[in-house]
Design a protein around this motif. Structure first.
Motif, short mmCIF file in Angstrom:
data_model
loop_
_atom_site.label_atom_id
_atom_site.label_comp_id
_atom_site.label_asym_id
_atom_site.label_seq_id
_atom_site.Cartn_x
_atom_site.Cartn_y
_atom_site.Cartn_z
N VAL A 93 0.86 -1.19 0.00
CA VAL A 93 0.00 0.00 0.00
C VAL A 93 0.89 1.24 0.00
O VAL A 93 1.60 1.51 0.97
CB VAL A 93 -0.94 0.01 1.22
N GLU A 94 0.86 1.98 -1.07
CA GLU A 94 1.75 3.11 -1.25
C GLU A 94 1.38 4.31 -0.38
O GLU A 94 2.25 5.02 0.13
CB GLU A 94 1.75 3.50 -2.73
N ASN A 95 0.09 4.57 -0.19
CA ASN A 95 -0.36 5.76 0.54
C ASN A 95 -0.75 5.41 1.97
O ASN A 95 -1.90 5.56 2.39
CB ASN A 95 -1.53 6.41 -0.19
N MET A 96 0.23 4.98 2.76
CA MET A 96 -0.04 4.55 4.13
C MET A 96 -0.55 5.68 5.02
O MET A 96 -1.35 5.46 5.93
CB MET A 96 1.23 3.94 4.73
N LYS A 97 -0.10 6.92 4.77
CA LYS A 97 -0.51 8.04 5.61
C LYS A 97 -2.02 8.31 5.55
O LYS A 97 -2.59 8.89 6.48
CB LYS A 97 0.26 9.31 5.22
N ASP A 98 -2.66 7.89 4.47
CA ASP A 98 -4.11 8.08 4.36
C ASP A 98 -4.87 7.16 5.32
O ASP A 98 -6.03 7.44 5.65
CB ASP A 98 -4.58 7.80 2.93
N ASP A 102 -0.06 8.76 11.72
CA ASP A 102 1.26 8.93 12.32
C ASP A 102 2.31 8.02 11.68
O ASP A 102 3.41 7.85 12.22
CB ASP A 102 1.19 8.67 13.82
N TRP A 103 2.00 7.47 10.55
CA TRP A 103 2.97 6.60 9.85
C TRP A 103 4.14 7.43 9.35
O TRP A 103 3.97 8.56 8.87
CB TRP A 103 2.27 5.91 8.69
N GLN A 104 5.36 6.91 9.45
CA GLN A 104 6.57 7.59 9.02
C GLN A 104 7.23 6.82 7.87
O GLN A 104 6.99 5.63 7.68
CB GLN A 104 7.56 7.72 10.19
N GLU A 105 8.07 7.54 7.11
CA GLU A 105 8.72 6.93 5.94
C GLU A 105 9.57 5.73 6.30
O GLU A 105 9.76 4.83 5.49
CB GLU A 105 9.60 7.98 5.23
N ALA A 106 10.10 5.70 7.52
CA ALA A 106 10.96 4.58 7.93
C ALA A 106 10.14 3.36 8.38
O ALA A 106 10.71 2.29 8.64
CB ALA A 106 11.90 5.01 9.05
N ASP A 107 8.82 3.52 8.50
CA ASP A 107 7.97 2.40 8.92
C ASP A 107 7.67 1.48 7.75
O ASP A 107 7.71 1.88 6.59
CB ASP A 107 6.65 2.93 9.50
N ALA A 108 7.36 0.24 8.09
CA ALA A 108 7.04 -0.75 7.05
C ALA A 108 5.66 -0.46 6.45
O ALA A 108 4.76 0.07 7.11
CB ALA A 108 7.06 -2.16 7.64
N TYR A 109 5.51 -0.77 5.18
CA TYR A 109 4.24 -0.60 4.48
C TYR A 109 3.38 -1.86 4.66
O TYR A 109 3.90 -2.95 4.89
CB TYR A 109 4.48 -0.40 2.98
N LEU A 110 2.07 -1.69 4.56
CA LEU A 110 1.17 -2.83 4.53
C LEU A 110 1.41 -3.57 3.21
O LEU A 110 1.38 -2.98 2.15
CB LEU A 110 -0.29 -2.38 4.62
N GLN A 111 1.63 -4.89 3.33
CA GLN A 111 2.07 -5.65 2.17
C GLN A 111 1.09 -6.76 1.81
O GLN A 111 0.41 -7.32 2.67
CB GLN A 111 3.45 -6.26 2.44
N PHE A 112 1.06 -7.06 0.50
CA PHE A 112 0.31 -8.20 -0.03
C PHE A 112 1.28 -9.05 -0.84
O PHE A 112 1.27 -9.01 -2.08
CB PHE A 112 -0.86 -7.71 -0.89
N PRO A 113 2.13 -9.83 -0.16
CA PRO A 113 3.19 -10.57 -0.86
C PRO A 113 2.67 -11.66 -1.79
O PRO A 113 3.37 -12.05 -2.73
CB PRO A 113 4.02 -11.16 0.28
N ASP A 114 1.47 -12.17 -1.54
CA ASP A 114 0.94 -13.27 -2.36
C ASP A 114 0.03 -12.79 -3.49
O ASP A 114 -0.50 -13.62 -4.24
CB ASP A 114 0.16 -14.26 -1.48
#
Length: 296
Positions: A93-98, A102-114
């Protein structure tokens, strides 16, 4: 002719619902390389995303992504026929701040690896103006001496398989798409060896899909689709060497249960190529095939 290409592949899916924030799903691989081989009326390209290029290896934050693309293009007379295969896996998910203020650039993104998308498709085009060389724009295997443009109608069609697994629940969707498009292409010859070629096209089509959850049929749906595509190419072409760059965009959208689903693709491409005499085995084989298939 052999060409080496380097481009920024910014493919993403955008899911939006009225009154809610859009979720932008993107792949981790931002740059891909490709190798193209062209001979007479045939062109083949293999694309992939190597991990050693900066921006393709942020696995800790964005997860692993993979990208493979194989395409063939033929030029029988004034027709242009393209076939392709594409496989993309691993989105975030590219737009995590939406969703997490309080999400920061150094935090991990929500991922859908499969989450994986596999597509097979093609396009069939026809060049109205016989004085316009499509090869000079697409593969640079012909030389356009005077500036010229042409309307080019084309059909696009593909089948895509979307698969994903969340909490051990397997989801699968199959999409069939077909569309009719009209575009205008122009090749502006600034000097004998330099050209600028813009284009723009719009299209209308249909999409048919069926989805499953744990191998149980969920629903079949049909949608009306809209598509827009455009770009600008600037190149240098000589007897042996050629190089240049392109900027292209593609936008594809349809409505689903009140949601606008979009597939956007924006990329810039740099290429360099070299022409050399073909091996005898290639020339002889092509000549034999051409006798049986004269349009080649």
């Amino acid at each position: 002719m052999i060409r080496l290409n380097l481009d920024t592949n910014l493919e993403k899916y955008i899911l939006s619902q009225r009154g809610n924030d859009k979720m932008k799903l993107s792949i981790n691989n931002k740059t891909r390389t490709s190798v193209s081989i062209d001979y007479r009326a045939i062109s083949a390209t293999l694309s992939f995303s190597p991990k050693f290029i900066p921006g393709n290896n942020e696995d800790d934050l964005k997860g692993k992504s993979s990208y493979t693309d194989l395409s063939f293009r033929f030029f029988p007379k004034r027709f242009i026929q393209t076939f392709y295969y594409k496989k993309v896996k691993g989105f975030y998910v590219e737009n995590m701040k939406d969703f997490v203020p309080d999400w920061q650039e150094a935090d991990a993104y929500l991922q859908f690896p499969d989450l994986k998308v596999v597509s097979f498709g093609g396009t069939t085009s026809y060049v109205f103006n016989k004085n316009f060389s499509a090869k000079s724009v697409y593969t640079h295997s012909e030389w356009q001496k005077k500036s010229s443009g042409s309307w080019i109608p084309y059909l696009d069609y593909d089948v895509s398989f979307f698969t994903n697994t969340i909490n051990e629940v397997k989801n699968k969707e199959v999409q069939y798409k077909i569309g009719a498009n009209m575009g205008y292409f122009y090749n502006w010859i600034i000097r004998d060896k330099v050209n600028v070629a813009p284009y723009l096209s719009v299209g209308l089509g249909g999409q048919f899909s069926g989805s499953q959850e744990n191998n149980e049929q969920k629903e079949n749906e049909q949608f009306v689709t809209l598509r827009m595509e455009g770009g600008l190419h600037v190149g240098y072409n000589s007897d042996r060497f050629l190089f240049g760059g392109r900027m292209n965009f593609r936008a594809y959208t349809y409505q689903k249960n009140g949601e606008a689903v979009e597939n956007n693709n924006l990329y810039g491409l740099l290429y360099i190529g070299y022409r050399f005499a073909p091996p005898k085995v290639v020339k002889n084989t092509y000549d034999k095939v051409q006798k049986k298939i004269p349009v080649l």
